[in-house]
Enzyme design. Structure first.
Site, PDB file in Angstrom:
ATOM      1  N   ASP A   1       0.981  -1.169  -0.093  1.00 28.76           N
ATOM      2  CA  ASP A   1      -0.123  -0.093   0.062  1.00 28.76           C
ATOM      3  C   ASP A   1       0.809   1.205   0.150  1.00 28.76           C
ATOM      4  O   ASP A   1       2.102   1.300   0.194  1.00 28.76           O
ATOM      5  CB  ASP A   1      -0.888  -0.085   1.227  1.00 28.76           C
ATOM      6  CG  ASP A   1      -1.748   1.349   1.443  1.00 28.76           C
ATOM      7  OD1 ASP A   1      -2.343   1.764   0.431  1.00 28.76           O
ATOM      8  OD2 ASP A   1      -1.811   1.686   2.431  1.00 28.76           O
TER       9      ASP A   1
ATOM     10  N   ASP B   1      -0.289   5.120   0.811  1.00 25.69           N
ATOM     11  CA  ASP B   1      -0.899   6.007   2.025  1.00 25.69           C
ATOM     12  C   ASP B   1      -0.615   5.292   3.312  1.00 25.69           C
ATOM     13  O   ASP B   1      -1.573   4.342   3.712  1.00 25.69           O
ATOM     14  CB  ASP B   1      -2.134   6.766   1.849  1.00 25.69           C
ATOM     15  CG  ASP B   1      -2.069   7.651   0.595  1.00 25.69           C
ATOM     16  OD1 ASP B   1      -1.418   8.822   0.712  1.00 25.69           O
ATOM     17  OD2 ASP B   1      -2.417   7.328  -0.573  1.00 25.69           O
TER      18      ASP B   1
ATOM     19  N   LYS C   1      -8.033  -5.200  -3.635  1.00 23.46           N
ATOM     20  CA  LYS C   1      -6.508  -5.375  -3.989  1.00 23.46           C
ATOM     21  C   LYS C   1      -6.241  -6.953  -3.637  1.00 23.46           C
ATOM     22  O   LYS C   1      -5.073  -7.471  -4.638  1.00 23.46           O
ATOM     23  CB  LYS C   1      -5.933  -4.619  -2.626  1.00 23.46           C
ATOM     24  CG  LYS C   1      -5.895  -3.039  -2.652  1.00 23.46           C
ATOM     25  CD  LYS C   1      -5.085  -2.530  -1.592  1.00 23.46           C
ATOM     26  CE  LYS C   1      -5.073  -1.005  -1.508  1.00 23.46           C
ATOM     27  NZ  LYS C   1      -4.448  -0.441  -0.608  1.00 23.46           N
TER      28      LYS C   1
ATOM     29  N   ASP D   1      -1.971  -1.034   5.882  1.00 20.92           N
ATOM     30  CA  ASP D   1      -2.231  -0.370   7.019  1.00 20.92           C
ATOM     31  C   ASP D   1      -3.722  -0.134   7.313  1.00 20.92           C
ATOM     32  O   ASP D   1      -4.099   0.319   8.498  1.00 20.92           O
ATOM     33  CB  ASP D   1      -1.686   0.865   7.464  1.00 20.92           C
ATOM     34  CG  ASP D   1      -2.324   2.236   6.540  1.00 20.92           C
ATOM     35  OD1 ASP D   1      -2.558   1.882   5.307  1.00 20.92           O
ATOM     36  OD2 ASP D   1      -2.662   3.264   6.818  1.00 20.92           O
TER      37      ASP D   1
ATOM     38  N   THR E   1      -2.720   0.440  -4.270  1.00 20.62           N
ATOM     39  CA  THR E   1      -3.159   1.556  -3.797  1.00 20.62           C
ATOM     40  C   THR E   1      -4.660   2.120  -4.038  1.00 20.62           C
ATOM     41  O   THR E   1      -4.975   1.502  -5.013  1.00 20.62           O
ATOM     42  CB  THR E   1      -2.148   2.850  -4.153  1.00 20.62           C
ATOM     43  OG1 THR E   1      -2.493   4.054  -3.248  1.00 20.62           O
ATOM     44  CG2 THR E   1      -2.115   2.753  -5.531  1.00 20.62           C
ATOM     45  N   GLY E   2      -4.998   2.772  -3.323  1.00 21.83           N
ATOM     46  CA  GLY E   2      -6.462   3.397  -3.741  1.00 21.83           C
ATOM     47  C   GLY E   2      -6.303   4.702  -4.433  1.00 21.83           C
ATOM     48  O   GLY E   2      -7.341   5.167  -4.947  1.00 21.83           O
TER      49      GLY E   2
ATOM     50  N   ASN F   1      -8.920  -1.135   3.320  1.00 19.73           N
ATOM     51  CA  ASN F   1      -8.821  -1.570   1.841  1.00 19.73           C
ATOM     52  C   ASN F   1      -7.917  -2.172   1.689  1.00 19.73           C
ATOM     53  O   ASN F   1      -7.413  -2.791   0.380  1.00 19.73           O
ATOM     54  CB  ASN F   1      -8.850  -0.134   1.103  1.00 19.73           C
ATOM     55  CG  ASN F   1      -7.663   0.699   1.319  1.00 19.73           C
ATOM     56  OD1 ASN F   1      -6.996   0.612   2.270  1.00 19.73           O
ATOM     57  ND2 ASN F   1      -7.201   1.609   0.065  1.00 19.73           N
TER      58      ASN F   1
END
Length: 289
Positions: free
Chosen positions: A8, A10, A214, A237, A42-43, A240
């Site tokens: 991930d 962020d 993901k 973290d 990542t989102g 998502n």
């Protein structure tokens, strides 16, 4: 031995300056030197994720928008899972009913109807993750950061969605009131069909097609590479990230991860402010996890 690492960004790979630290970048390069492929999951949209990677000199495949769009190292699209247009319109109706600011990520970029709200909500996120900052400084940081990102401000989101060449990939809703406002809206949206609803921070909900997760995307990439789940490592973290933490044989939650997220990971590393990704990668190499 690990052959593929998916991280991930962020709250995980990125530090307080939204950058990739030298220690994290060094660990990634060491993994690549040993023949281990690194990629981000990542989102963020492609254009939001790319600058931090370029700044650190990292070229890699990218799972973006929580798995709605997957790209190879050269930026070619490999996989897409979008939201059906009538469902997307219903989602916007629900978010507006709950007075939630939203952005829509599409195959043509990211769109918003309200620039001021975007800055306010991003500043709220910065202030939450870095409580030592004043809100005024957070606003300044948000304005500077968002100025670097590609986003188009429009007057009518529904008219955009109706365009034939537009694919809706992700809808994200923000509220500075957090779960108090977002939870009821999420419950309402869950009544619609074929959706996956997660979050990457206390102040947002992220809405995708049920196949845009993901974990599904990492599994898709691994299968294409001929890599088994036992040879995949994931790092995250937030909620998502849960699907990929559950799927991979080796999974690390960040030290700053939500407690419930840590329950889904096999290992815990240091925080994103302490080079936790680099620490996890070097541990996996050293201990042959």
């Amino acid at each position: 031995m690990i052959k593929l690492i998916a991280s991930d960004m962020d709250g995980t790979l990125l530090d307080s300056k939204m950058s990739i630290s030298k220690d994290n970048a060094s660990a990634i390069r060491e993994a690549e030197r040993l023949g281990v492929e690194f990629m981000v999951a990542t989102g963020r949209a492609y254009t939001e994720a790319k600058p931090a990677l370029e700044e650190a000199g990292i070229e890699c495949a990218m799972i973006t928008l929580n798995g709605a769009k997957v790209f190879d190292k050269e930026g070619n699209s490999l996989f897409t899972a979008g939201i059906e247009k009538t469902i997307a319109t219903e989602i916007l109706d629900i978010l507006e009913t709950h007075n939630i600011y939203f952005e829509v990520s599409t195959n043509k970029g990211i769109y918003s109807e309200k620039q001021e709200k975007r800055i306010e909500n991003f500043a709220s996120h910065i202030a939450t993750t870095m409580p030592h900052l004043t809100y005024k400084v957070a606003i300044a940081m948000a304005s500077a950061h968002l100025a670097l990102l590609d986003i188009t401000y429009i007057e009518d989101m529904r008219a955009l969605i109706k365009q034939e060449d537009i694919e809706v990939l992700k809808i994200i809703g923000f509220s500075m009131d957090g779960p108090k406002v977002l939870a009821p809206a999420s419950t309402h949206i869950r009544q619609l069909a074929d959706l996956a609803i997660t979050s990457s921070a206390q102040n947002n909900i992220e809405i995708n097609h049920k196949n845009a997760q993901k974990g599904i995307a990492v599994a898709h990439v691994a299968k294409n590479r001929g890599i088994s789940k036992e040879e995949v490592m994931t790092i995250g973290d937030n909620f998502n990230d849960v699907s990929m933490l559950q799927w991979a044989e080796v999974s690390f939650a960040m030290g700053n991860a939500e407690l419930e997220v840590k329950d889904h990971a096999k290992y815990v590393t240091s925080t994103n402010l302490e080079n936790g990704v680099g620490e996890a990668i070097l541990r996996a190499i050293r201990e042959d996890l």
